[in-house]
Design an enzyme around this catalytic site. Structure first.
Site, PDB file in Angstrom:
ATOM      1  N   GLY A  16       0.858  -1.182   0.000  1.00  0.00           N
ATOM      2  CA  GLY A  16       0.000   0.000   0.000  1.00  0.00           C
ATOM      3  C   GLY A  16       0.889   1.225   0.000  1.00  0.00           C
ATOM      4  O   GLY A  16       2.106   1.119  -0.111  1.00  0.00           O
ATOM      5  N   PHE A  19       2.220   5.476   5.073  1.00  0.00           N
ATOM      6  CA  PHE A  19       1.293   5.815   6.171  1.00  0.00           C
ATOM      7  C   PHE A  19       0.061   4.906   6.209  1.00  0.00           C
ATOM      8  O   PHE A  19      -0.901   5.207   6.917  1.00  0.00           O
ATOM      9  CB  PHE A  19       0.808   7.283   6.087  1.00  0.00           C
ATOM     10  CG  PHE A  19       1.917   8.288   5.986  1.00  0.00           C
ATOM     11  CD1 PHE A  19       2.675   8.597   7.108  1.00  0.00           C
ATOM     12  CD2 PHE A  19       2.225   8.900   4.786  1.00  0.00           C
ATOM     13  CE1 PHE A  19       3.710   9.523   7.027  1.00  0.00           C
ATOM     14  CE2 PHE A  19       3.259   9.823   4.693  1.00  0.00           C
ATOM     15  CZ  PHE A  19       4.000  10.137   5.812  1.00  0.00           C
ATOM     16  N   SER A  20       0.060   3.804   5.453  1.00  0.00           N
ATOM     17  CA  SER A  20      -1.139   2.968   5.412  1.00  0.00           C
ATOM     18  C   SER A  20      -1.099   1.854   6.458  1.00  0.00           C
ATOM     19  O   SER A  20      -2.045   1.070   6.548  1.00  0.00           O
ATOM     20  CB  SER A  20      -1.312   2.367   4.017  1.00  0.00           C
ATOM     21  OG  SER A  20      -0.225   1.518   3.708  1.00  0.00           O
ATOM     22  N   GLU A  90      10.052  -2.463   3.913  1.00  0.00           N
ATOM     23  CA  GLU A  90      10.533  -1.564   2.853  1.00  0.00           C
ATOM     24  C   GLU A  90      11.102  -2.346   1.670  1.00  0.00           C
ATOM     25  O   GLU A  90      12.189  -2.046   1.157  1.00  0.00           O
ATOM     26  CB  GLU A  90      11.591  -0.591   3.408  1.00  0.00           C
ATOM     27  CG  GLU A  90      11.130   0.222   4.603  1.00  0.00           C
ATOM     28  CD  GLU A  90      10.065   1.269   4.276  1.00  0.00           C
ATOM     29  OE1 GLU A  90       9.726   1.421   3.093  1.00  0.00           O
ATOM     30  OE2 GLU A  90       9.572   1.889   5.218  1.00  0.00           O
ATOM     31  N   CYS A 178      -5.750  10.123  -1.973  1.00  0.00           N
ATOM     32  CA  CYS A 178      -6.679   9.231  -2.672  1.00  0.00           C
ATOM     33  C   CYS A 178      -6.482   9.391  -4.176  1.00  0.00           C
ATOM     34  O   CYS A 178      -5.756  10.282  -4.638  1.00  0.00           O
ATOM     35  CB  CYS A 178      -8.116   9.543  -2.284  1.00  0.00           C
ATOM     36  SG  CYS A 178      -8.717  11.067  -3.017  1.00  0.00           S
TER      37      CYS A 178
END
Ligand code: ADP
Ligand code: ZN
Length: 210
Positions: A16, A19-20, A90, A178
């Site tokens: 994703g 920050f998800s 990562e 988004c």
């Protein structure tokens, strides 16, 4: 993937935007494995020493000890044969070589949990995640919150001007957006005029590299 019999390995992917919650989810799964008394090793790329040299760290500051590798091949060298569960954070910094490494480990009976960005600052699929998604037994896509409108965010918006694929950093350099609010690549001029002086004043101002 909880109920498994026999000595079988597999690949789990958590992907994703920034920050998800990818690192949080990776740490959660690894903690559960430790509670189940499985032998766990955790790796992260040496390029990412933003918050710690020897830990994976989430943006909400949950942490777990990890080993640092310069490239994907080093994971194989450092893996103890007795290790049962391998976490890799990562993954997008480890390049295409990670695909074969993950396959080798899973074929050897290990549970491999890989977390990483699935798309880059232009919104393009980010190697090696696309290949890993095809080869994995289990896939989780995490979404962040769009910093413009509050909707679920699948994109990582770069807030500084650079054509380099990799610019290591977090808040101030990147934010979640988004689909509707995402501006691929170079951000709008008016934002740059607002952000650049603030970012350059930061002690962790951008480092670039390929
Ligand atoms: P990732 O590994 O995907 O970058 P982390 O696991 O490091 O994500 O961090 C997730 C945490 O980041 C969330 O639990 C929340 O506390 C914090 N956070 C900061 N900005 C956002 C955002 N825009 N959307 C969601 N969570 C955010
Ligand atoms: Zn939005």
């Amino acid at each position: 993937m909880d109920v498994v019999t026999g000595h079988v390995g597999w690949i789990e992917v958590v992907c994703g935007p920034m920050f998800s919650g990818k690192s949080e989810e990776l740490i959660r799964r690894l903690r559960r494995a430790m509670i189940a008394r499985r032998r766990v090793q955790v790796f992260k790329p040496s390029i990412d020493v933003r918050y710690s040299n020897d830990e994976i760290v989430s943006h909400a500051d949950t942490r777990m000890k990890s080993e640092v590798v310069d490239d994907a091949g080093q994971i194989l060298t450092l893996t103890d044969p007795r290790t049962q569960v391998i976490g890799i954070d990562e993954a997008n910094f480890l390049g295409p070589g990670l695909v074969e490494v993950a396959q080798t480990l899973a074929d050897g009976g290990k549970q491999v949990i890989v977390a990483g960005l699935d798309t880059d600052y232009m919104g393009r699929p980010f190697a090696p995640l696309p290949d890993l998604l095809c080869l994995a037994e289990s896939i989780t896509k995490t979404l962040a919150i769009c910093m413009r409108c509050g909707n679920p965010a699948k994109h990582t918006q770069r807030l500084v001007e650079s054509d380099a694929l990799i610019v290591v950093g977090a808040s101030g350099l990147y934010e979640a957006r988004c689909r509707r609010c995402f501006e691929p690549g170079i951000p709008a001029q008016e934002y740059l005029e607002f952000a650049r002086p603030r970012i350059q004043a930061r002690p962790d101002a951008p480092e670039t590299g390929e």
